[in-house]
Every structure is written in structure tokens, then in C-alpha cells.
Design an enzyme around this catalytic site. Structure first.
Site, PDB file in Angstrom:
ATOM      1  N   GLY A  53      41.151 -83.191 -49.988  1.00 50.94           N
ATOM      2  CA  GLY A  53      41.510 -83.192 -48.571  1.00 50.94           C
ATOM      3  C   GLY A  53      40.272 -83.321 -47.695  1.00 50.94           C
ATOM      4  N   THR A  94      42.795 -70.182 -41.028  1.00 49.21           N
ATOM      5  CA  THR A  94      42.697 -70.805 -39.705  1.00 49.21           C
ATOM      6  C   THR A  94      42.739 -69.749 -38.597  1.00 49.21           C
ATOM      7  OG1 THR A  94      44.048 -72.110 -38.168  1.00 49.21           O
ATOM      8  CG2 THR A  94      45.202 -71.149 -39.982  1.00 49.21           C
ATOM      9  N   ASP A  95      42.225 -70.111 -37.428  1.00 49.21           N
ATOM     10  CA  ASP A  95      42.335 -69.208 -36.265  1.00 49.21           C
ATOM     11  C   ASP A  95      43.769 -69.195 -35.722  1.00 49.21           C
ATOM     12  OD1 ASP A  95      42.392 -71.776 -35.169  1.00 49.21           O
ATOM     13  OD2 ASP A  95      40.899 -71.367 -33.618  1.00 49.21           O
ATOM     14  N   GLU A  96      44.608 -70.152 -36.170  1.00 51.44           N
ATOM     15  CA  GLU A  96      45.974 -70.225 -35.638  1.00 51.44           C
ATOM     16  C   GLU A  96      46.799 -69.000 -36.012  1.00 51.44           C
ATOM     17  OE1 GLU A  96      47.917 -74.018 -35.746  1.00 51.44           O
ATOM     18  OE2 GLU A  96      46.024 -75.080 -35.961  1.00 51.44           O
ATOM     19  N   TYR A 144      53.503 -73.441 -39.895  1.00 48.81           N
ATOM     20  CA  TYR A 144      52.195 -73.590 -40.560  1.00 48.81           C
ATOM     21  C   TYR A 144      51.390 -72.300 -40.445  1.00 48.81           C
ATOM     22  CZ  TYR A 144      47.201 -74.647 -40.899  1.00 48.81           C
ATOM     23  OH  TYR A 144      45.860 -74.605 -41.206  1.00 48.81           O
ATOM     24  N   LYS A 192      50.131 -69.561 -43.310  1.00 48.95           N
ATOM     25  CA  LYS A 192      48.728 -69.216 -43.537  1.00 48.95           C
ATOM     26  C   LYS A 192      48.519 -67.715 -43.354  1.00 48.95           C
ATOM     27  CE  LYS A 192      45.731 -71.555 -44.347  1.00 48.95           C
ATOM     28  NZ  LYS A 192      45.206 -72.075 -45.636  1.00 48.95           N
TER      29      LYS A 192
HETATM   30  N1  NAD Z   1      41.724 -78.966 -40.503  1.00 46.41           N
HETATM   31  C1  NAD Z   1      41.439 -77.900 -39.764  1.00 46.41           C
HETATM   32  O1  NAD Z   1      41.127 -78.039 -38.579  1.00 46.41           O
HETATM   33  C2  NAD Z   1      41.435 -76.525 -40.381  1.00 46.41           C
HETATM   34  C3  NAD Z   1      40.923 -75.453 -39.639  1.00 46.41           C
HETATM   35  C4  NAD Z   1      40.895 -74.184 -40.221  1.00 46.41           C
HETATM   36  C5  NAD Z   1      41.384 -73.990 -41.504  1.00 46.41           C
HETATM   37  N2  NAD Z   1      41.908 -75.034 -42.202  1.00 46.41           N
HETATM   38  C6  NAD Z   1      42.387 -74.793 -43.574  1.00 46.41           C
HETATM   39  O2  NAD Z   1      41.492 -75.456 -44.452  1.00 46.41           O
HETATM   40  C7  NAD Z   1      42.179 -75.923 -45.586  1.00 46.41           C
HETATM   41  C8  NAD Z   1      41.959 -77.414 -45.756  1.00 46.41           C
HETATM   42  O3  NAD Z   1      42.394 -78.083 -44.585  1.00 46.41           O
HETATM   43  P1  NAD Z   1      42.291 -79.670 -44.466  1.00 46.41           P
HETATM   44  O4  NAD Z   1      42.336 -79.997 -43.035  1.00 46.41           O
HETATM   45  O5  NAD Z   1      41.166 -80.154 -45.304  1.00 46.41           O
HETATM   46  O6  NAD Z   1      43.678 -80.096 -45.135  1.00 46.41           O
HETATM   47  P2  NAD Z   1      44.136 -81.482 -45.753  1.00 46.41           P
HETATM   48  O7  NAD Z   1      45.584 -81.582 -45.459  1.00 46.41           O
HETATM   49  O8  NAD Z   1      43.220 -82.583 -45.343  1.00 46.41           O
HETATM   50  O9  NAD Z   1      43.913 -81.284 -47.328  1.00 46.41           O
HETATM   51  C9  NAD Z   1      44.670 -80.388 -48.088  1.00 46.41           C
HETATM   52  C10 NAD Z   1      44.506 -80.743 -49.555  1.00 46.41           C
HETATM   53  O10 NAD Z   1      45.255 -79.778 -50.313  1.00 46.41           O
HETATM   54  C11 NAD Z   1      45.980 -80.464 -51.318  1.00 46.41           C
HETATM   55  N3  NAD Z   1      47.176 -79.681 -51.645  1.00 46.41           N
HETATM   56  C12 NAD Z   1      48.221 -79.394 -50.818  1.00 46.41           C
HETATM   57  N4  NAD Z   1      49.149 -78.660 -51.486  1.00 46.41           N
HETATM   58  C13 NAD Z   1      48.666 -78.471 -52.733  1.00 46.41           C
HETATM   59  C14 NAD Z   1      49.145 -77.795 -53.876  1.00 46.41           C
HETATM   60  N5  NAD Z   1      50.344 -77.177 -53.875  1.00 46.41           N
HETATM   61  N6  NAD Z   1      48.401 -77.775 -54.997  1.00 46.41           N
HETATM   62  C15 NAD Z   1      47.184 -78.415 -55.024  1.00 46.41           C
HETATM   63  N7  NAD Z   1      46.699 -79.080 -53.982  1.00 46.41           N
HETATM   64  C16 NAD Z   1      47.414 -79.114 -52.842  1.00 46.41           C
HETATM   65  C17 NAD Z   1      46.314 -81.818 -50.714  1.00 46.41           C
HETATM   66  O11 NAD Z   1      46.599 -82.783 -51.725  1.00 46.41           O
HETATM   67  C18 NAD Z   1      45.068 -82.125 -49.917  1.00 46.41           C
HETATM   68  O12 NAD Z   1      44.110 -82.837 -50.683  1.00 46.41           O
HETATM   69  C19 NAD Z   1      43.652 -75.553 -45.389  1.00 46.41           C
HETATM   70  O13 NAD Z   1      43.904 -74.350 -46.086  1.00 46.41           O
HETATM   71  C20 NAD Z   1      43.771 -75.332 -43.882  1.00 46.41           C
HETATM   72  O14 NAD Z   1      44.778 -74.406 -43.589  1.00 46.41           O
HETATM   73  C21 NAD Z   1      41.944 -76.305 -41.665  1.00 46.41           C
END
Ligand code: NAD
Length: 350
Positions: free
Chosen positions: A10, A133-135, A158, A162
Site C-alpha cells: 500500500g 489514524t487521528d480519525e 473506517y 480503526k
Molecule cells: N493514508 C493516510 O493518510 C493514513 C493516515 C494515518 C493512518 N493510516 C493507516 O496506515 C495504514 C496504511 O494506510 P495506507 O494509506 O497506506 O493504505 P492503503 O489502502 O494504501 O494500503 C493498505 C494495504 O493493506 C493491504 N491489505 C488490506 N487488507 C488486507 C488484509 N486483510 N490482509 C493483508 N493485507 C491487506 C492492501 O492490499 C494494501 O496494500 C492503514 O492502517 C491506515 O489506517 C493511513
């Protein structure tokens, strides 16, 4: 150091894999189910690297996780795998419950079984970084900042999923002594982000000369952090964080959605000089149901205890992100013509 990274295909996970392997000489096992949001093209820099390995696996698969723990013998887990898009959680929460709650629970249990059988010195050093996340804190009014003690008040499916996984992670520390560290980060942006999220969607629509759909008045405020800064923070949490603690990460960079879109337009116009200004493509559309007004982070605990702070200003990071999408059409072109074409998601009626 051997690290299992979940969700490494991801957006944020791929940055973590690249930094661990290239910057820290760590051995990485990337465990990812490869959902629509993944892109192995984000890991091209690591292809064939002796310190990098990948296994396609759902984190709900306990047997598969047990096998990976037994054969890879990690010193740590950085858990990022999740369904991550608020709008999709409104249209279809089921995958969020499965991956974010049941998947996190299954991974915590697999890590606990592995951890309890480690020799004393390795058991003391083991860490499980749960990325959140901060959400989970809900919405702020016009003033104030989220601190680690802010009560959880998630608004969307979502953020509720989380929040549930954060509570499980803390409980696995308190009840079972699994050395868990929870991180809560504000909105990330940067290269390799799937183009359903605000910033890449607007950049690609600008490139295609399509409307730039801003939810409601565009006055919702987010605290933006460059993805590589977040990845650095997660690795600092792994190496310097105290088990049982939460750490907030943020960019100290509050911007309204409308201001972000206007700035993208300005950079795009400076780089590409289109015939009409990109800001003329801005269109206000129906707001997201339950849209949180404002998120803003107090990251002073991470600064103090982890020695972490963001390195890039929003202006530097955003301009370089616009340049990256312009220069890396091959990374996103197949996504736009196939899996996701930019259509509106997350409205209550079809
Ligand atoms: N993007 C943001 O702004 C942000 C901010 C704070 C926290 N986060 C957290 O960071 C983490 C990554 O976020 P991101 O934006 O890179 O997400 P993303 O959607 O780009 O990537 C998520 C990855 O997880 C994999 N995945 C999903 N379900 C799965 C499962 N059941 N088993 C194995 N793999 C699985 C997907 O294939 C994908 O590659 C998440 O936990 C998200 O909640 C994201």
C-alpha cells in the site's frame, strides 16, 4: 533486524519497506493480500533485493501468519494492512470489519503465540507497532489539538474499525504483555498514493482536465504529513517507542480542503502552463455524510520521546508530489483506466 510489514504493497507500507531495507539494512517480509488499493509497482526499487521478501496473504489467515512467524522469525511487526478509504467504508463497511478488526485481532494472536515462545532476550526486544489514524478521535471544533489522551469518538465506519483495533492492540499489551506500540497519524500525502484520496485524485483530474470535486464548501481542515516523514516516525516508534504507549504524528500543517486543491492547481499551472487556470475546474459537490470538520495533532510526545519531527514543509512536499504524478504516468494509468476511474464514492443513495 527482521521486520514483518503488513500492508507493504500500500501507500504508507511501501514507504516503510523502502526505508527499512534501503535506509536501515533491515530484512523485510511484506505480507499483503493485494487488494484493489495495493500496487507492487511501488516496490520496484526492492525487486530482487536480498533483504526483501513478499508473501500474498490475508491477515485473517491465522495458519498462514503462524507459518510466516515460524519461518521468518521476526524481531518486530509494523502493522499497516487495512482498508483505508472513508468513502468506501460508508458504501460497504463489511471489508473494514473483516480486515481492520478481525485481521488485526488475528495478527495480534499470531504475534502473541510467537512472542511467548521466544528466548528471554529476543522476547524483551520484540515490538509490535500498530499503525492507526487521528480519525479515531473524531472531530475538533475550531480550536484545540488531539493529544494521546483525547477520548476516542470515531465518526465513520473506517475510523470506528480503526478505533476497535487500537483498543485490541492496547488490550493485548495490558492483558498479555505483548509489547505493542500504537501510533495515530494525521492525513498522509506523497508519491504512490492510490488516486481515490483527495490529493492524487485532484492531481490526476487536473492532468485529465476533469472537474476537481470538492466536498461541500471545502472548509474541512486536515493536518497534512508527507508519507516519508510518517514512515520515519513509524521506524522511530519501533526503535525508540515504549511498549504500551501511543504516539501521535502530525505535520503541524492545517489546511482546508479547498486551500489544498487551489495549491495543487497553482503548482500544476506553474509546471504545465495549461491554457486556462486549473482552479477554474473546481466544482463543489455534495458533502460526505458525517464529515468531520477538523483534525489537528499535537505531536510533542513523538518529538520528545522518539526524537521525531517532520522534515518537509507542505509546500515542498505537495509540489514534489504533483511532479511525481506527472513523471510516473505508468504507475497510475492502469488504475485510472481499470480499477478506479475517479467516480464519486460514499454517498448514501446510489
Ligand atoms: N493514508 C493516510 O493518510 C493514513 C493516515 C494515518 C493512518 N493510516 C493507516 O496506515 C495504514 C496504511 O494506510 P495506507 O494509506 O497506506 O493504505 P492503503 O489502502 O494504501 O494500503 C493498505 C494495504 O493493506 C493491504 N491489505 C488490506 N487488507 C488486507 C488484509 N486483510 N490482509 C493483508 N493485507 C491487506 C492492501 O492490499 C494494501 O496494500 C492503514 O492502517 C491506515 O489506517 C493511513
Amino acid at each position: 533486524m527482521r521486520v514483518v510489514v503488513t500492508g507493504g504493497a500500500g501507500f504508507i507500507g511501501s514507504a516503510v519497506c523502502r526505508q527499512l531495507v534501503q535506509g536501515h539494512n533491515a530484512e523485510v517480509m511484506n505480507v499483503d493480500k493485494l487488494t484493489y488499493a495495493s500496487n507492487l509497482g511501488s516496490l520496484e526499487a526492492l525487486a530482487g533485493h536480498p533483504n526483501y521478501d513478499f508473501e500474498r496473504l490475508d491477515i485473517c489467515d491465522r495458519k498462514g501468519l503462524d507459518r510466516i512467524f515460524a519461518t521468518f522469525e521476526p524481531d518486530a511487526v509494523i502493522h499497516l494492512a487495512a482498508e483505508s478509504h472513508v468513502d468506501r467504508s460508508i458504501s460497504g463497511p463489511s471489508a473494514f470489519i473483516a480486515s481492520n478488526i478481525v485481521g488485526s485481532y488475528t495478527l495480534l494472536e499470531a504475534a502473541r503465540a510467537y512472542h511467548s515462545n521466544l528466548a528471554d532476550d529476543r522476547r524483551d526486544r520484540f515490538r509490535f507497532v500498530h499503525v492507526s489514524t487521528d480519525e479515531v478521535y473524531g472531530s475538533l471544533g475550531e480550536t484545540g489539538l488531539f493529544v494521546e489522551e483525547t477520548p476516542y469518538r470515531p465518526s465513520s465506519p473506517y475510523s470506528a474499525s480503526k478505533a476497535a483495533s487500537d483498543h485490541l492492540a492496547h488490550a493485548w499489551y495490558k492483558t498479555y504483555g505483548l509489547p505493542v506500540i500504537v501510533t495515530n497519524c494525521s492525513n498522509n500525502y506523497g508519491p504512490y498514493q492510490f488516486p481515490e484520496k483527495l490529493i492524487p485524485l485532484m492531481i490526476l483530474n487536473a492532468i485529465d482536465h476533469k472537474p476537481l470535486p470538492v466536498y461541500g464548501a471545502g472548509s474541512n481542515i486536515r493536518d497534512w504529513l508527507f508519507v516519508e516523514d510518517h514512515a520515519e516516525g513509524l521506524i522511530r516508534a519501533l526503535t525508540h517507542g515504549r511498549p504500551g504507549e501511543s504516539y501521535n504524528f502530525g505535520g503541524n500543517c492545517e489546511r482546508s480542503n479547498l486551500d489544498v486543491v487551489k495549491l495543487i492547481g497553482r503548482y500544476y499551472d506553474e509546471i504545465e502552463t495549461p491554457t486556462s487556470p486549473t482552479s477554474s475546474l473546481i466544482t463543489h459537490v455534495e458533502d460526505r455524510p458525517g464529515h468531520d470538520l477538523r483534525y489537528a495533532i499535537d505531536a510533542s510526545k513523538a518529538h520528545r520521546e522518539l526524537g521525531w519531527g517532520p522534515r518537509r514543509t507542505f509546500e515542498e512536499g505537495l509540489r514534489s508530489t504533483v511532479e511525481w504524478y506527472l513523471a510516473n504516468r505508468s504507475w497510475w494509468a492502469s488504475v485510472r483506466s481499470g480499477i478506479y476511474d475517479g467516480r464519486r464514492l460514499g454517498l448514501l443513495r446510489a
